[in-house]
Design a protein around this motif. Structure first.
Motif, PDB file in Angstrom:
ATOM      1  N   ALA A 192      -7.420   0.337  -5.436  1.00 28.92           N
ATOM      2  CA  ALA A 192      -8.240   1.522  -5.693  1.00 28.92           C
ATOM      3  C   ALA A 192      -7.545   2.719  -5.075  1.00 28.92           C
ATOM      4  O   ALA A 192      -6.877   2.593  -4.041  1.00 28.92           O
ATOM      5  N   ILE A 193      -7.695   3.871  -5.699  1.00 30.24           N
ATOM      6  CA  ILE A 193      -7.189   5.121  -5.133  1.00 30.24           C
ATOM      7  C   ILE A 193      -8.373   6.086  -5.037  1.00 30.24           C
ATOM      8  O   ILE A 193      -9.133   6.262  -5.999  1.00 30.24           O
ATOM      9  N   ALA A 194      -8.542   6.659  -3.854  1.00 25.42           N
ATOM     10  CA  ALA A 194      -9.670   7.571  -3.616  1.00 25.42           C
ATOM     11  C   ALA A 194      -9.376   8.392  -2.362  1.00 25.42           C
ATOM     12  O   ALA A 194      -8.304   8.273  -1.763  1.00 25.42           O
ATOM     13  N   TYR A 245       4.310   5.560  -5.446  1.00 26.91           N
ATOM     14  CA  TYR A 245       4.372   5.470  -6.914  1.00 26.91           C
ATOM     15  C   TYR A 245       3.405   6.462  -7.560  1.00 26.91           C
ATOM     16  O   TYR A 245       3.720   7.116  -8.549  1.00 26.91           O
ATOM     17  N   HIS A 246       2.221   6.594  -6.977  1.00 28.61           N
ATOM     18  CA  HIS A 246       1.208   7.462  -7.576  1.00 28.61           C
ATOM     19  C   HIS A 246       1.183   8.863  -6.968  1.00 28.61           C
ATOM     20  O   HIS A 246       0.352   9.688  -7.364  1.00 28.61           O
ATOM     21  N   GLY A 247       2.045   9.119  -5.991  1.00 36.23           N
ATOM     22  CA  GLY A 247       2.092  10.450  -5.393  1.00 36.23           C
ATOM     23  C   GLY A 247       0.840  10.806  -4.605  1.00 36.23           C
ATOM     24  O   GLY A 247       0.362  11.939  -4.643  1.00 36.23           O
ATOM     25  N   VAL A 248       0.290   9.806  -3.887  1.00 35.45           N
ATOM     26  CA  VAL A 248      -0.864  10.073  -3.010  1.00 35.45           C
ATOM     27  C   VAL A 248      -0.488   9.633  -1.590  1.00 35.45           C
ATOM     28  O   VAL A 248       0.577   9.054  -1.368  1.00 35.45           O
ATOM     29  N   LYS A 264       0.838  -1.196   0.000  1.00 35.55           N
ATOM     30  CA  LYS A 264       0.000   0.000   0.000  1.00 35.55           C
ATOM     31  C   LYS A 264       0.885   1.262   0.000  1.00 35.55           C
ATOM     32  O   LYS A 264       0.647   2.202  -0.761  1.00 35.55           O
ATOM     33  N   ARG A 265       1.930   1.234   0.818  1.00 36.31           N
ATOM     34  CA  ARG A 265       2.827   2.407   0.877  1.00 36.31           C
ATOM     35  C   ARG A 265       3.588   2.578  -0.437  1.00 36.31           C
ATOM     36  O   ARG A 265       3.781   3.693  -0.913  1.00 36.31           O
ATOM     37  N   ASP A 308      10.560  -1.111 -11.018  1.00 31.08           N
ATOM     38  CA  ASP A 308      11.128  -1.432 -12.328  1.00 31.08           C
ATOM     39  C   ASP A 308      10.457  -0.627 -13.440  1.00 31.08           C
ATOM     40  O   ASP A 308       9.979  -1.173 -14.429  1.00 31.08           O
ATOM     41  N   GLU A 309      10.449   0.682 -13.281  1.00 29.86           N
ATOM     42  CA  GLU A 309       9.717   1.550 -14.200  1.00 29.86           C
ATOM     43  C   GLU A 309      10.222   1.435 -15.642  1.00 29.86           C
ATOM     44  O   GLU A 309       9.435   1.439 -16.583  1.00 29.86           O
TER      45      GLU A 309
END
Ligand SMILES: *Cc1c(COP(=O)(O)O)cnc(C)c1O
Length: 353
Positions: free
Chosen positions: A220-222, A70-73, A64-65, A256-257
Motif C-alpha cells: 500500500a502507498i499512503a 520505484y514510485h517516487g515516494v 520497502k525502500r 527489470d522495467e
C-alpha cells in the motif's frame, strides 16, 4: 462442546487451481508470461543464504525502500504485505472502525464483503450503473470509508481519475482505498492524487502484472500516518510476515522495467485482439483496462459456455450472482491460448444454436 467455540465465516471462493497437462488456465488472472529474468536470478542466488537463519526485517526493509524509489515516494509511505489480500485485510482492521457503513460497489472484488463481515465492519454496497460503471456521486453520502477497485473486478472497467477525485474530496475524514491490482494494464493510477489527498490509500500487487502470484507480495502507498497505523496493527498480529525471499526477489523484479513493460504490452495487445474475436462470435465484451475481459453471449448462456469449456480443459471464471450470472470472466493468456479459447467457443456456439 469444542465446536461451539469455533468462529464461522463465509470464506472467499478463489478460482480453482486445476492441474491438467495441456490445460488452458484463464480463470484466476495470472500472468501467462514468466517472471522477470532478474527476479529468477535473484531467486537462484538465495538458495544457500545465511539469511534463512535470521528473522527478516519486520517492515520488509530493502523491498520497502525499493518500492518507494520505484514510485517516487518516501520510505515511510509504503506498507508491504503477503499479497494485496493481506494488505487489504490489515486496512479493513485498521481504518474501518467508525461505525458508519464502509461503502463499496455491489459488483466488485468479493473479498471486500468477506473481510467486512469477518472483522465486524459495518458496510453497505452501492449498485453499479446499468452499464456496469461506478457512479461516484453515490459515494457522496455519510460513510465509514470507501473501497474501489480500479480497474474494477470482475468487470475490468476503468473509472476515470475525476471520479476517484470526487470521492476523495467528498470524504476528507474517511479513508478511501483504491485497489489497483490491475492498474498496470491501463494508465489510470491514483498515485498522483496522493499529493493532494491525505485520505487516499493505493493498494498494489505483484500477482498479476509482475507474474508473481505464487510469491505473495502486495503493498500500500499512503501518507506516513496511515502507514504507521497499518504497521502497528499488523505487528500486533504477526511481526514477520514478509519472508526473506520475497524481499530479495521482489526488489530484483523492480529493476527489470523493460521486461515488465514488454509483457504488459503483449497482454494489452492480446486483450484487444481477443475482444474483437469475441465480438465476432456474438459476445458483448465490456471495455477492459485489466488482464481479463468480462463477456456475455447473446444466445448461449454463460453457464453452458463455462461447463463446455471446462470439458475441453479450458478454465474461465463464472459467478452465479445476480446481474452478472450471464457473463464469463476470461483472463488474457498468450496468443496461442487465446486462439485455443476462440476455436473452442466457435465450436461450442455452433453446436448450441
Ligand atoms: C487478485 C486481486 C487481489 C489480490 O491479489 P493478491 O494476489 O493477494 O496480491 C486484490 N484485489 C483484486 C481486485 C484482485 O483482483
Amino acid at each position: 462442546m469444542l465446536s461451539d467455540n469455533f468462529r464461522r465465516v463465509d470464506p472467499y471462493t478463489p478460482g480453482a487451481q486445476p492441474h491438467f497437462a495441456n490445460m488452458v488456465k484463464l480463470n484466476t488472472n495470472e500472468n501467462p508470461y514468466p517472471v522477470s529474468p532478474l527476479a529468477a536470478k535473484a531467486a537462484a542466488e538465495i538458495r544457500s543464504s545465511e539469511l534463512f537463519r535470521l528473522y527478516p526485517p519486520t517492515d520488509a526493509g530493502e523491498l520497502k525502500r525499493a518500492l518507494a524509489e520505484y514510485h517516487g515516494v518516501n520510505d515511510d509511505q509504503v506498507f508491504v504485505g503477503v499479497g494485496s489480500d493481506d494488505v487489504l485485510a490489515v486496512i479493513f482492521q485498521t481504518c474501518f472502525a467508525s461505525g458508519e457503513p464502509v461503502l463499496f460497489p455491489d459488483i466488485s472484488y468479493s473479498f471486500y464483503d468477506v473481510w467486512a463481515k469477518m472483522f465486524g465492519v459495518n458496510h453497505a454496497t452501492v449498485p453499479l450503473r446499468e452499464n456496469f460503471t461506478i457512479d461516484p456521486s453515490q459515494y457522496v453520502q455519510p460513510n465509514g470509508g470507501v473501497v474501489i477497485a480500479n480497474p474494477n473486478a470482475p468487470t475490468g472497467m476503468v473509472m476515470p481519475l475525476s471520479g476517484i477525485e470526487t470521492i476523495l474530496k467528498a470524504n476528507p475524514e474517511r479513508i478511501v482505498v483504491v485497489d489497483e491490482a490491475y492498474v498496470d494494464f491501463c494508465k489510470e493510477t491514483s498515485l498522483p492524487l496522493l499529493d493532494r489527498y491525505d485520505n487516499l490509500i493505493v493498494v498494489r500487487t505483484y500477482s498479476k502484472s509482475r507474474s508473481m502470484a505464487g510469491m505473495r507480495i502486495g503493498y500500500a502507498i499512503a501518507k506516513p500516518n496511515i502507514i504507521n497505523a497499518l504497521e502497528s496493527v499488523k505487528s500486533a498480529i504477526n511481526s514477520y510476515t514478509i519472508n526473506w525471499p520475497s524481499v530479495v526477489i521482489g526488489s530484483a523484479a523492480l529493476k527489470d522495467e523493460e521486461y515488465f513493460r514488454s509483457t504488459i504490452d503483449k497482454i494489452v495487445a492480446t486483450r484487444e485482439w481477443m475482444t474483437k474475436e469475441l465480438e465476432k462470435l456474438g459476445f458483448r465484451v465490456l471495455p477492459s483496462g485489466a488482464n481479463f475481459v468480462f463477456a456475455s453471449h447473446e444466445e448461449v448462456p454463460a453457464k453452458v459456455l463455462f461447463e463446455k469449456l471446462e470439458e475441453k480443459h479450458i478454465f474461465v471464471r463464472y459467478f452465479p450472482k445476480k446481474r452478472i450470472d450471464n457473463f464469463l470472466r476470461i483472463t488474457v493468456g498468450t496468443d496461442a491460448q487465446t486462439q485455443q479459447l476462440v476455436d473452442a467457443l466457435t465450436s461450442i456456439i455452433q453446436d448450441y444454436v
